[in-house]
Design a protein around this motif. Sequence first.
Motif, PDB file in Angstrom:
ATOM      1  N   HIS A 164      -1.107  -9.493   9.572  1.00  0.00           N
ATOM      2  CA  HIS A 164      -1.989 -10.300   8.718  1.00  0.00           C
ATOM      3  C   HIS A 164      -2.942  -9.465   7.873  1.00  0.00           C
ATOM      4  O   HIS A 164      -3.644 -10.018   7.011  1.00  0.00           O
ATOM      5  N   THR A 165      -2.973  -8.162   8.104  1.00  0.00           N
ATOM      6  CA  THR A 165      -3.853  -7.305   7.300  1.00  0.00           C
ATOM      7  C   THR A 165      -3.082  -6.237   6.530  1.00  0.00           C
ATOM      8  O   THR A 165      -3.694  -5.482   5.770  1.00  0.00           O
ATOM      9  N   CYS A 166      -1.774  -6.174   6.710  1.00  0.00           N
ATOM     10  CA  CYS A 166      -0.957  -5.135   6.077  1.00  0.00           C
ATOM     11  C   CYS A 166      -0.550  -5.553   4.671  1.00  0.00           C
ATOM     12  O   CYS A 166       0.087  -6.598   4.485  1.00  0.00           O
ATOM     13  N   LEU A 167      -0.907  -4.750   3.689  1.00  0.00           N
ATOM     14  CA  LEU A 167      -0.618  -5.090   2.294  1.00  0.00           C
ATOM     15  C   LEU A 167       0.873  -5.162   2.034  1.00  0.00           C
ATOM     16  O   LEU A 167       1.329  -5.992   1.243  1.00  0.00           O
ATOM     17  N   ARG A 168       1.638  -4.334   2.684  1.00  0.00           N
ATOM     18  CA  ARG A 168       3.090  -4.362   2.496  1.00  0.00           C
ATOM     19  C   ARG A 168       3.660  -5.719   2.936  1.00  0.00           C
ATOM     20  O   ARG A 168       4.446  -6.327   2.220  1.00  0.00           O
ATOM     21  N   HIS A 169       3.247  -6.178   4.103  1.00  0.00           N
ATOM     22  CA  HIS A 169       3.760  -7.451   4.608  1.00  0.00           C
ATOM     23  C   HIS A 169       3.200  -8.628   3.812  1.00  0.00           C
ATOM     24  O   HIS A 169       3.921  -9.594   3.528  1.00  0.00           O
ATOM     25  N   LEU A 170       1.935  -8.547   3.433  1.00  0.00           N
ATOM     26  CA  LEU A 170       1.356  -9.611   2.616  1.00  0.00           C
ATOM     27  C   LEU A 170       2.086  -9.729   1.282  1.00  0.00           C
ATOM     28  O   LEU A 170       2.322 -10.838   0.788  1.00  0.00           O
ATOM     29  N   SER A 171       2.466  -8.603   0.709  1.00  0.00           N
ATOM     30  CA  SER A 171       3.202  -8.618  -0.554  1.00  0.00           C
ATOM     31  C   SER A 171       4.550  -9.291  -0.370  1.00  0.00           C
ATOM     32  O   SER A 171       4.993 -10.087  -1.212  1.00  0.00           O
ATOM     33  N   PHE A 172       5.217  -8.981   0.733  1.00  0.00           N
ATOM     34  CA  PHE A 172       6.521  -9.584   1.014  1.00  0.00           C
ATOM     35  C   PHE A 172       6.405 -11.094   1.196  1.00  0.00           C
ATOM     36  O   PHE A 172       7.198 -11.862   0.633  1.00  0.00           O
ATOM     37  N   THR A 173       5.411 -11.529   1.977  1.00  0.00           N
ATOM     38  CA  THR A 173       5.306 -12.955   2.270  1.00  0.00           C
ATOM     39  C   THR A 173       4.794 -13.764   1.081  1.00  0.00           C
ATOM     40  O   THR A 173       5.190 -14.918   0.886  1.00  0.00           O
ATOM     41  N   LYS A 174       3.922 -13.170   0.275  1.00  0.00           N
ATOM     42  CA  LYS A 174       3.334 -13.916  -0.830  1.00  0.00           C
ATOM     43  C   LYS A 174       4.107 -13.777  -2.152  1.00  0.00           C
ATOM     44  O   LYS A 174       3.937 -14.579  -3.063  1.00  0.00           O
ATOM     45  N   LEU A 175       4.974 -12.754  -2.232  1.00  0.00           N
ATOM     46  CA  LEU A 175       5.682 -12.508  -3.490  1.00  0.00           C
ATOM     47  C   LEU A 175       7.198 -12.532  -3.365  1.00  0.00           C
ATOM     48  O   LEU A 175       7.897 -12.668  -4.373  1.00  0.00           O
ATOM     49  N   GLY A 176       7.713 -12.375  -2.171  1.00  0.00           N
ATOM     50  CA  GLY A 176       9.167 -12.374  -1.999  1.00  0.00           C
ATOM     51  C   GLY A 176       9.835 -11.294  -2.832  1.00  0.00           C
ATOM     52  O   GLY A 176       9.428 -10.132  -2.810  1.00  0.00           O
ATOM     53  N   ARG A 177      10.829 -11.689  -3.612  1.00  0.00           N
ATOM     54  CA  ARG A 177      11.581 -10.715  -4.416  1.00  0.00           C
ATOM     55  C   ARG A 177      10.835 -10.285  -5.685  1.00  0.00           C
ATOM     56  O   ARG A 177      11.355  -9.510  -6.481  1.00  0.00           O
ATOM     57  N   LEU A 178       9.602 -10.754  -5.831  1.00  0.00           N
ATOM     58  CA  LEU A 178       8.727 -10.272  -6.903  1.00  0.00           C
ATOM     59  C   LEU A 178       7.882  -9.075  -6.458  1.00  0.00           C
ATOM     60  O   LEU A 178       7.249  -8.435  -7.288  1.00  0.00           O
ATOM     61  N   ALA A 179       7.877  -8.784  -5.165  1.00  0.00           N
ATOM     62  CA  ALA A 179       6.946  -7.791  -4.623  1.00  0.00           C
ATOM     63  C   ALA A 179       7.112  -6.423  -5.282  1.00  0.00           C
ATOM     64  O   ALA A 179       6.133  -5.802  -5.707  1.00  0.00           O
ATOM     65  N   GLY A 180       8.340  -5.940  -5.369  1.00  0.00           N
ATOM     66  CA  GLY A 180       8.574  -4.623  -5.955  1.00  0.00           C
ATOM     67  C   GLY A 180       8.242  -4.577  -7.434  1.00  0.00           C
ATOM     68  O   GLY A 180       7.759  -3.560  -7.941  1.00  0.00           O
ATOM     69  N   TRP A 181       8.487  -5.670  -8.124  1.00  0.00           N
ATOM     70  CA  TRP A 181       8.181  -5.742  -9.559  1.00  0.00           C
ATOM     71  C   TRP A 181       6.669  -5.732  -9.784  1.00  0.00           C
ATOM     72  O   TRP A 181       6.167  -5.027 -10.669  1.00  0.00           O
ATOM     73  N   VAL A 182       5.948  -6.485  -8.978  1.00  0.00           N
ATOM     74  CA  VAL A 182       4.490  -6.513  -9.100  1.00  0.00           C
ATOM     75  C   VAL A 182       3.916  -5.128  -8.779  1.00  0.00           C
ATOM     76  O   VAL A 182       3.005  -4.654  -9.467  1.00  0.00           O
ATOM     77  N   GLN A 183       4.458  -4.462  -7.760  1.00  0.00           N
ATOM     78  CA  GLN A 183       3.990  -3.112  -7.451  1.00  0.00           C
ATOM     79  C   GLN A 183       4.276  -2.150  -8.603  1.00  0.00           C
ATOM     80  O   GLN A 183       3.460  -1.277  -8.912  1.00  0.00           O
ATOM     81  N   THR A 184       5.418  -2.325  -9.252  1.00  0.00           N
ATOM     82  CA  THR A 184       5.772  -1.494 -10.403  1.00  0.00           C
ATOM     83  C   THR A 184       4.764  -1.686 -11.538  1.00  0.00           C
ATOM     84  O   THR A 184       4.300  -0.710 -12.150  1.00  0.00           O
ATOM     85  N   LEU A 185       4.402  -2.915 -11.810  1.00  0.00           N
ATOM     86  CA  LEU A 185       3.389  -3.175 -12.832  1.00  0.00           C
ATOM     87  C   LEU A 185       2.035  -2.598 -12.427  1.00  0.00           C
ATOM     88  O   LEU A 185       1.296  -2.073 -13.274  1.00  0.00           O
TER      89      LEU A 185
END
Length: 248
Positions: free
Chosen positions: A213-234
């Motif tokens: 619940h505090t890990c940014l990697r997991h939060l990105s996965f749960t809140k962004l799904g397949r957008l996570a890597g793209w958002v990180q790229t931006l």
Amino acid sequence: MNCLELTLYPSLTLALLDEKRVKIFGVKKGVRAGEDVYISGRWYSPWKYINEADGDVRDKVQRLAERFGDCVGISISPGDEDLIFVASFLTQNTSYHTNVLRWTRAMFSKTEDLAEIAKIAPGVGRSYQLRRLPAAVEDYLTLGRPRERAALLRIRGVGPKVADLFLLFTGDTTSAPVDKHYMRIAPKLGLSGRPPESAYCRRYTCDKCPLTHTCLRHLSFTKLGRLAGWVQTLAYLLDKGVLPAENL
């Protein structure tokens, strides 16, 4: 705005191209980056996954998609996973554009055989990343060239960021490599968390980790799904100043 350059700038596939953005290492030598659906990033469109953004981050992600969704993609190069592994491993605590591109081009110009790359790596420079590469390559080959995060984390010297970087630029867009750039930009998108910790990542799967619940990697996965890597790229492009910060 040069969409191809924006897509290539953060990508590990840049290590496989020359200054004219022609493929000189790996498969498909001679192809121009802009002519290949994968290297150009056109295979990926954030619009396909926009509904995977969770409610509290959706508005900001929607604005990013409206601004960059038809421009910035994710550049990958299927068939070049071995070379991408080398590039991802070398990114630890150093400049990608200054050092990693120089190291990889020096090695790949001599050989593209992974075992041979491991042998010559320590002679390319004095960096600890180069000295540690042979052990990492040995584990990578012994483990059968893994494509799963848990197995990648069993490789000596591979931590969460390197594993997620490798996964992202081999096509897993649910993986968001948590680096200093993402840590600075993510809170502005409504994603506040701590970096993943290697010891926990090696011991637990994300869904069972005590730090979930505090890990940014997991939060990105749960809140962004397949957008996570793209958002990180931006986020990388924004924090590096390649894209103006007012786009947030």
